[in-house]
Scaffold this motif. Structure first.
Motif, PDB file in Angstrom:
ATOM      1  N   MET A   1       0.840  -1.179   0.000  1.00 36.38           N
ATOM      2  CA  MET A   1       0.000   0.000   0.000  1.00 36.38           C
ATOM      3  C   MET A   1       0.887   1.245   0.000  1.00 36.38           C
ATOM      4  O   MET A   1       1.814   1.356   0.787  1.00 36.38           O
ATOM      5  CB  MET A   1      -0.881  -0.020   1.249  1.00 36.38           C
ATOM      6  CG  MET A   1      -1.991   0.928   1.186  1.00 36.38           C
ATOM      7  SD  MET A   1      -3.136   0.503   2.521  1.00 36.38           S
ATOM      8  CE  MET A   1      -3.981   2.018   2.609  1.00 36.38           C
ATOM      9  N   MET A   2       0.607   2.178  -0.908  1.00 37.28           N
ATOM     10  CA  MET A   2       1.436   3.377  -1.032  1.00 37.28           C
ATOM     11  C   MET A   2       1.096   4.387   0.057  1.00 37.28           C
ATOM     12  O   MET A   2      -0.047   4.540   0.440  1.00 37.28           O
ATOM     13  CB  MET A   2       1.227   4.015  -2.402  1.00 37.28           C
ATOM     14  CG  MET A   2       1.856   3.223  -3.518  1.00 37.28           C
ATOM     15  SD  MET A   2       1.593   3.900  -5.176  1.00 37.28           S
ATOM     16  CE  MET A   2       1.565   5.610  -4.985  1.00 37.28           C
ATOM     17  N   SER A   3       2.128   5.057   0.531  1.00 39.02           N
ATOM     18  CA  SER A   3       1.878   6.095   1.534  1.00 39.02           C
ATOM     19  C   SER A   3       1.427   7.378   0.842  1.00 39.02           C
ATOM     20  O   SER A   3       1.416   7.489  -0.376  1.00 39.02           O
ATOM     21  CB  SER A   3       3.132   6.350   2.360  1.00 39.02           C
ATOM     22  OG  SER A   3       4.110   7.001   1.582  1.00 39.02           O
ATOM     23  N   PHE A   4       1.090   8.360   1.660  1.00 43.21           N
ATOM     24  CA  PHE A   4       0.565   9.617   1.138  1.00 43.21           C
ATOM     25  C   PHE A   4       1.615  10.336   0.295  1.00 43.21           C
ATOM     26  O   PHE A   4       1.316  10.834  -0.789  1.00 43.21           O
ATOM     27  CB  PHE A   4       0.122  10.486   2.315  1.00 43.21           C
ATOM     28  CG  PHE A   4      -0.407  11.825   1.906  1.00 43.21           C
ATOM     29  CD1 PHE A   4      -1.601  11.929   1.218  1.00 43.21           C
ATOM     30  CD2 PHE A   4       0.291  12.975   2.209  1.00 43.21           C
ATOM     31  CE1 PHE A   4      -2.102  13.158   0.843  1.00 43.21           C
ATOM     32  CE2 PHE A   4      -0.201  14.211   1.840  1.00 43.21           C
ATOM     33  CZ  PHE A   4      -1.397  14.304   1.152  1.00 43.21           C
ATOM     34  N   LEU A   5       2.878  10.393   0.764  1.00 44.69           N
ATOM     35  CA  LEU A   5       3.921  11.086   0.011  1.00 44.69           C
ATOM     36  C   LEU A   5       4.330  10.330  -1.251  1.00 44.69           C
ATOM     37  O   LEU A   5       4.748  10.939  -2.231  1.00 44.69           O
ATOM     38  CB  LEU A   5       5.140  11.333   0.895  1.00 44.69           C
ATOM     39  CG  LEU A   5       4.959  12.360   1.998  1.00 44.69           C
ATOM     40  CD1 LEU A   5       6.207  12.441   2.853  1.00 44.69           C
ATOM     41  CD2 LEU A   5       4.616  13.721   1.430  1.00 44.69           C
ATOM     42  N   ASP A   6       4.240   9.017  -1.240  1.00 44.58           N
ATOM     43  CA  ASP A   6       4.565   8.244  -2.437  1.00 44.58           C
ATOM     44  C   ASP A   6       3.569   8.503  -3.558  1.00 44.58           C
ATOM     45  O   ASP A   6       3.920   8.418  -4.731  1.00 44.58           O
ATOM     46  CB  ASP A   6       4.594   6.755  -2.127  1.00 44.58           C
ATOM     47  CG  ASP A   6       5.792   6.352  -1.299  1.00 44.58           C
ATOM     48  OD1 ASP A   6       6.815   7.063  -1.356  1.00 44.58           O
ATOM     49  OD2 ASP A   6       5.708   5.334  -0.589  1.00 44.58           O
ATOM     50  N   ALA A   7       2.348   8.819  -3.208  1.00 47.48           N
ATOM     51  CA  ALA A   7       1.321   9.049  -4.211  1.00 47.48           C
ATOM     52  C   ALA A   7       1.410  10.449  -4.821  1.00 47.48           C
ATOM     53  O   ALA A   7       0.797  10.710  -5.850  1.00 47.48           O
ATOM     54  CB  ALA A   7      -0.055   8.842  -3.603  1.00 47.48           C
ATOM     55  N   MET A   8       2.181  11.352  -4.195  1.00 45.64           N
ATOM     56  CA  MET A   8       2.266  12.729  -4.675  1.00 45.64           C
ATOM     57  C   MET A   8       3.401  12.884  -5.684  1.00 45.64           C
ATOM     58  O   MET A   8       4.378  12.156  -5.660  1.00 45.64           O
ATOM     59  CB  MET A   8       2.506  13.680  -3.505  1.00 45.64           C
ATOM     60  CG  MET A   8       1.383  13.723  -2.509  1.00 45.64           C
ATOM     61  SD  MET A   8       1.811  14.720  -1.104  1.00 45.64           S
ATOM     62  CE  MET A   8       1.427  16.321  -1.733  1.00 45.64           C
ATOM     63  N   ASP A   9       3.247  13.874  -6.537  1.00 49.49           N
ATOM     64  CA  ASP A   9       4.287  14.242  -7.488  1.00 49.49           C
ATOM     65  C   ASP A   9       5.418  14.954  -6.741  1.00 49.49           C
ATOM     66  O   ASP A   9       5.192  15.605  -5.724  1.00 49.49           O
ATOM     67  CB  ASP A   9       3.685  15.166  -8.536  1.00 49.49           C
ATOM     68  CG  ASP A   9       4.658  15.504  -9.644  1.00 49.49           C
ATOM     69  OD1 ASP A   9       5.520  14.663  -9.969  1.00 49.49           O
ATOM     70  OD2 ASP A   9       4.567  16.626 -10.167  1.00 49.49           O
ATOM     71  N   ALA A  10       6.637  14.844  -7.240  1.00 48.44           N
ATOM     72  CA  ALA A  10       7.789  15.460  -6.571  1.00 48.44           C
ATOM     73  C   ALA A  10       7.657  16.980  -6.536  1.00 48.44           C
ATOM     74  O   ALA A  10       8.041  17.617  -5.546  1.00 48.44           O
ATOM     75  CB  ALA A  10       9.075  15.056  -7.278  1.00 48.44           C
ATOM     76  N   THR A  12       4.936  18.695  -6.317  1.00 50.33           N
ATOM     77  CA  THR A  12       3.955  19.023  -5.290  1.00 50.33           C
ATOM     78  C   THR A  12       4.598  19.004  -3.914  1.00 50.33           C
ATOM     79  O   THR A  12       4.332  19.871  -3.077  1.00 50.33           O
ATOM     80  CB  THR A  12       2.787  18.022  -5.331  1.00 50.33           C
ATOM     81  OG1 THR A  12       2.267  17.981  -6.654  1.00 50.33           O
ATOM     82  CG2 THR A  12       1.699  18.395  -4.356  1.00 50.33           C
ATOM     83  N   ILE A  13       5.463  18.036  -3.665  1.00 57.09           N
ATOM     84  CA  ILE A  13       6.146  17.949  -2.376  1.00 57.09           C
ATOM     85  C   ILE A  13       7.062  19.149  -2.176  1.00 57.09           C
ATOM     86  O   ILE A  13       7.133  19.714  -1.085  1.00 57.09           O
ATOM     87  CB  ILE A  13       6.912  16.618  -2.277  1.00 57.09           C
ATOM     88  CG1 ILE A  13       5.924  15.452  -2.275  1.00 57.09           C
ATOM     89  CG2 ILE A  13       7.779  16.578  -1.022  1.00 57.09           C
ATOM     90  CD1 ILE A  13       6.561  14.097  -2.391  1.00 57.09           C
ATOM     91  N   VAL A  14       7.761  19.575  -3.231  1.00 56.21           N
ATOM     92  CA  VAL A  14       8.636  20.736  -3.124  1.00 56.21           C
ATOM     93  C   VAL A  14       7.826  21.999  -2.867  1.00 56.21           C
ATOM     94  O   VAL A  14       8.190  22.833  -2.030  1.00 56.21           O
ATOM     95  CB  VAL A  14       9.508  20.876  -4.391  1.00 56.21           C
ATOM     96  CG1 VAL A  14      10.245  22.201  -4.407  1.00 56.21           C
ATOM     97  CG2 VAL A  14      10.493  19.726  -4.474  1.00 56.21           C
TER      98      VAL A  14
END
Length: 63
Positions: A1-10, A12-14
């Motif tokens: 199961m993917m975590s919340f940050l794994d599902a986001m685009d890089a 978006t995280i920046v």
């Protein structure tokens, strides 16, 4: 199961990393004015260091 940050685009995280320190300092300013007035310089230096790190170290990866 993917975590919340794994599902986001890089990107978006920046962007979240750029917005969150500013948002944190604004929340301190509005909700803890006494604390912010006493420690405004260290708070702004820490926020500036976070912003500088993301802009200088991570930002060129997306150019």
């Amino acid at each position: 199961m993917m975590s919340f940050l794994d599902a986001m685009d890089a990107r978006t995280i920046v962007v979240l990393g750029l917005i969150l320190p500013l948002l944190f300092s604004l929340l301190l300013f509005f909700f803890a004015r006494g604390f912010f007035r006493r420690f405004w310089l260290p708070i702004l230096l820490i926020v500036g260091a976070f912003e500088w790190f993301l802009i200088v170290q991570v930002g060129p990866l997306f150019l």
